[in-house]
Each structure stands twice: as structure tokens, then as C-alpha cells.
Write an enzyme that holds these catalytic residues in place. Structure first.
Site, PDB file in Angstrom:
ATOM      1  N   THR A 148       0.851  -1.188   0.000  1.00  8.82           N
ATOM      2  CA  THR A 148       0.000   0.000   0.000  1.00  8.82           C
ATOM      3  C   THR A 148       0.892   1.245   0.000  1.00  8.82           C
ATOM      4  O   THR A 148       2.115   1.146  -0.065  1.00  8.82           O
ATOM      5  CB  THR A 148      -0.915   0.044   1.244  1.00  8.82           C
ATOM      6  OG1 THR A 148      -0.133   0.373   2.395  1.00  8.82           O
ATOM      7  CG2 THR A 148      -1.614  -1.289   1.460  1.00  8.82           C
ATOM      8  N   ARG A 149       0.243   2.413   0.109  1.00  5.72           N
ATOM      9  CA  ARG A 149       0.988   3.674   0.177  1.00  5.72           C
ATOM     10  C   ARG A 149       1.284   4.084   1.622  1.00  5.72           C
ATOM     11  O   ARG A 149       1.768   5.193   1.871  1.00  5.72           O
ATOM     12  CB  ARG A 149       0.189   4.784  -0.539  1.00  5.72           C
ATOM     13  CG  ARG A 149       1.052   5.968  -1.013  1.00  5.72           C
ATOM     14  CD  ARG A 149       0.285   6.894  -1.935  1.00  5.72           C
ATOM     15  NE  ARG A 149      -0.936   7.385  -1.344  1.00  5.72           N
ATOM     16  CZ  ARG A 149      -1.038   8.469  -0.562  1.00  5.72           C
ATOM     17  NH1 ARG A 149       0.035   9.177  -0.272  1.00  5.72           N
ATOM     18  NH2 ARG A 149      -2.203   8.853  -0.079  1.00  5.72           N
ATOM     19  N   LYS A 150       1.023   3.185   2.560  1.00  9.22           N
ATOM     20  CA  LYS A 150       1.300   3.467   3.973  1.00  9.22           C
ATOM     21  C   LYS A 150       2.772   3.198   4.261  1.00  9.22           C
ATOM     22  O   LYS A 150       3.141   2.297   5.018  1.00  9.22           O
ATOM     23  CB  LYS A 150       0.405   2.611   4.864  1.00  9.22           C
ATOM     24  CG  LYS A 150      -1.081   2.938   4.735  1.00  9.22           C
ATOM     25  CD  LYS A 150      -1.933   2.021   5.597  1.00  9.22           C
ATOM     26  CE  LYS A 150      -3.414   2.322   5.428  1.00  9.22           C
ATOM     27  NZ  LYS A 150      -4.269   1.400   6.208  1.00  9.22           N
ATOM     28  N   THR A 151       3.612   3.987   3.619  1.00 10.91           N
ATOM     29  CA  THR A 151       5.059   3.827   3.730  1.00 10.91           C
ATOM     30  C   THR A 151       5.651   4.943   4.586  1.00 10.91           C
ATOM     31  O   THR A 151       4.982   5.913   4.922  1.00 10.91           O
ATOM     32  CB  THR A 151       5.704   3.845   2.337  1.00 10.91           C
ATOM     33  OG1 THR A 151       5.251   5.015   1.634  1.00 10.91           O
ATOM     34  CG2 THR A 151       5.314   2.613   1.532  1.00 10.91           C
ATOM     35  N   HIS A 287       4.821  -4.352   4.934  1.00 14.91           N
ATOM     36  CA  HIS A 287       5.825  -3.296   5.098  1.00 14.91           C
ATOM     37  C   HIS A 287       5.647  -2.453   6.352  1.00 14.91           C
ATOM     38  O   HIS A 287       6.509  -1.630   6.667  1.00 14.91           O
ATOM     39  CB  HIS A 287       5.854  -2.386   3.858  1.00 14.91           C
ATOM     40  CG  HIS A 287       4.532  -1.831   3.447  1.00 14.91           C
ATOM     41  ND1 HIS A 287       4.071  -0.618   3.888  1.00 14.91           N
ATOM     42  CD2 HIS A 287       3.571  -2.318   2.637  1.00 14.91           C
ATOM     43  CE1 HIS A 287       2.876  -0.383   3.354  1.00 14.91           C
ATOM     44  NE2 HIS A 287       2.549  -1.404   2.589  1.00 14.91           N
TER      45      HIS A 287
END
Length: 301
Positions: A148-151, A287
Site C-alpha cells: 500500500t501507500r502506507k510507507t 511493510h
């Protein structure tokens, strides 16, 4: 574990990196040594050799970042383990000599912590990614397992790179990579149809539009409006299977779209969501909160 990631076409994972990525390494080094290097004064520029040891089981990932850290510190790296290879055995039954670093003692120690932190984090993500991909494949799933974009801000490139080395799909890289219309976008615009129309007006033909939905009725509205991807968010496993089958049958031959499932999915609960009517399973569990792979760097003496 699965075999190492095979090179894609004529390239390798490192060939994906943009020209700007090396400036990130410069920033990491500047953060770690913002002024005087007092310990570096102690050891000086005497040529030394150090060994990188992998001390825990995992997938090695992040070689380009490790290399660049030491290149900027005036050192060279020789690798003994390929990118994407398993290290330390499936049970962690012994450390593995992963690389040799040569250069001035001060340079080796300047880069040591930054290089190890980056490699450990990237390898942890690759390890978790490969593990979850293996689990859904074993359950018969043939679609994409994506992140996902939860980086981490400032570290996204490394984390997305780790997902790819681990065999997962990196999903969208940033807000510009795809139009993702979530509940807040829809509520702010007024309706799914209006939100999709507005997105289409500016995104053009080359950018996909994805809509997050909470029900089958909302999915129908998104598909009718022309969404390329519909995300079934926070459905139950049984709910996903029923909705996905119904949507694919109802829109067969009328609209082309992909179905994505997301919402708290991880290794211990993903199995009920596996079905061939779902094209993408996305999860931040590959991640976020991922254990690092343990590495150490020891100068020979």
C-alpha cells in the site's frame, strides 16, 4: 522460502531506480554525521576490510542502497549473495558471509550504521512479502498480492523496492501514480459518479481511476461510472466472495474492471479472502511493523 527473484527481462531490480535516488543516500549520511566525525578521527584512513554477516533468516534486499552508502564514503563492496536470495537458512541456523567491504577505516565506519539500517529494513520487507505471497499462492490464489501507500516518509523508494524483490506488487508509488478515490473524496464530492467524472476530466486516458467502496451497490455505481479498479474495503471473507462473484457475472461483457480487496489483511487472516474473482489483494502488513533482518559488519583484525 521461494527461490530468489529472477531478473525481469534484460534488467535487474536495481535498474528500476530513478536518477534522483542517490541524493537520498547523501541526505541519510548528512543526517547521521551532521558535523564532525570524532570517531573517524580516531581510526583515520588506514585501508581495512570488513565482512557483512547475515545473522538471521530472511531475503536479502537493498544491495544498491548499501553499495551507494559505501561509494559515497570512498569504499567498495563485493557481494557474495545475490539480491533476493535467502540468507542464514530456513531456521536461521548460522550466519552467512554476504559481502566484503573495503576502504579506509573511517569510510567503513561512516557508512556502517546507515548501510546496515537500510539493508535490514529493506530485507525485512522482502522477507515478509515473499512469505505472504507464498501463502496465498499455496492457497491457490493467482492474482496480485500488493503493498500500500502506507510507507515511511522519505523511505518509500526503499520500502517499495523491498516489496518487489520479495515478489509482491508495489501498488501505486504515490498520489500521482493513480487516482485513488477513497471515502473522504466521495463524501467531499457528493457521489461516486461525480467523483469519477471529475477524476476522468483531468486524468486522461493514461491514468487509472480506483474507487474504494463499502458495499456491492457502491461497487455497481463505481463500475457504471467507469472506474478501472474497485476496492472492496473491509468486507468479510464470505462477503468478498459473494460480492466479487456477483459483480463479475453482472458486468461480464459490459465493463472491464479489476477488483481489489483490502482492509487489515495479514498472514493469519488472508486465507478466507482468496478467490479467483479478486484480482488484487492489498495489505500494509508486508511493510508496516515488519521485523528487520539482522546484519552486522565486522572489520578484520
Amino acid at each position: 522460502m521461494a527461490p530468489p527473484l529472477a531478473p525481469v527481462a534484460a534488467g535487474a531490480p536495481a535498474h528500476l531506480l530513478p536518477p534522483s535516488w542517490k541524493t537520498q543516500v547523501t541526505a541519510w549520511l548528512a543526517e547521521d554525521t551532521p558535523s564532525f566525525d570524532y570517531a573517524g578521527f580516531v581510526v583515520g584512513d588506514t585501508p581495512r576490510t570488513a565482512t557483512l554477516w547475515a545473522k538471521a533468516a530472511g531475503v536479502l534486499a537493498g544491495r544498491p542502497f548499501f553499495d551507494e552508502v559505501f561509494a559515497q564514503c570512498g569504499c567498495a563492496v563485493e557481494w557474495h549473495v545475490e539480491e533476493g536470495a535467502d540468507v542464514a537458512g530456513s531456521e536461521g541456523d548460522g550466519k552467512v558471509r554476504a559481502a566484503t567491504v573495503t576502504g579506509p577505516a573511517r569510510g567503513i565506519l561512516l557508512g556502517e550504521r546507515v548501510a546496515l539500517n537500510t539493508l535490514a529494513r529493506c530485507s525485512g520487507i522482502a522477507t515478509r512479502s515473499r512469505d505472504l505471497v507464498s501463502k496465498v499462492r499455496a492457497a491457490g490464489y493467482t492474482g496480485a498480492l500488493a503493498g500500500t501507500r502506507k510507507t515511511t516518509p522519505g523511505f518509500r523508494l526503499v520500502e517499495k523496492y523491498g516489496m518487489l524483490v520479495g515478489g509482491a506488487d508495489a501498488h501505486r508509488m504515490d498520489l500521482s501514480a493513480m487516482v485513488m478515490l477513497k471515502d473522504n473524496h466521495v463524501w467531499s464530492r457528493g457521489s461516486i459518479a461525480d467523483a469519477v467524472a471529475a477524476a476522468r476530466a483531468v486524468a486522461g486516458f493514461s491514468v487509472k481511476v480506483e474507487v474504494e467502496v463499502q458495499s456491492e451497490a457502491e461497487a455497481d455505481e463505481a463500475i457504471a461510472a467507469g472506474a478501472d479498479v474497485v476496492m472492496l474495503d473491509n468486507f468479510t471473507g464470505d462477503g468478498v466472495k459473494v460480492a466479487a462473484r456477483s459483480l463479475k457475472q453482472r458486468w461480464s461483457g459490459k465493463r472491464q474492471f479489476l477488483l481489489e480487496v483490502s482492509g487489515g489483511l495479514k498472514a493469519d487472516n488472508v486465507a478466507p479472502y482468496v478467490c479467483q474473482d479478486v484480482d488484487i489483494i492489498s495489505t500494509s502488513s508486508i511493510h508496516q511493523g515488519v521485523p528487520h533482518v539482522d546484519f552486522s559488519l565486522k572489520i578484520e583484525h
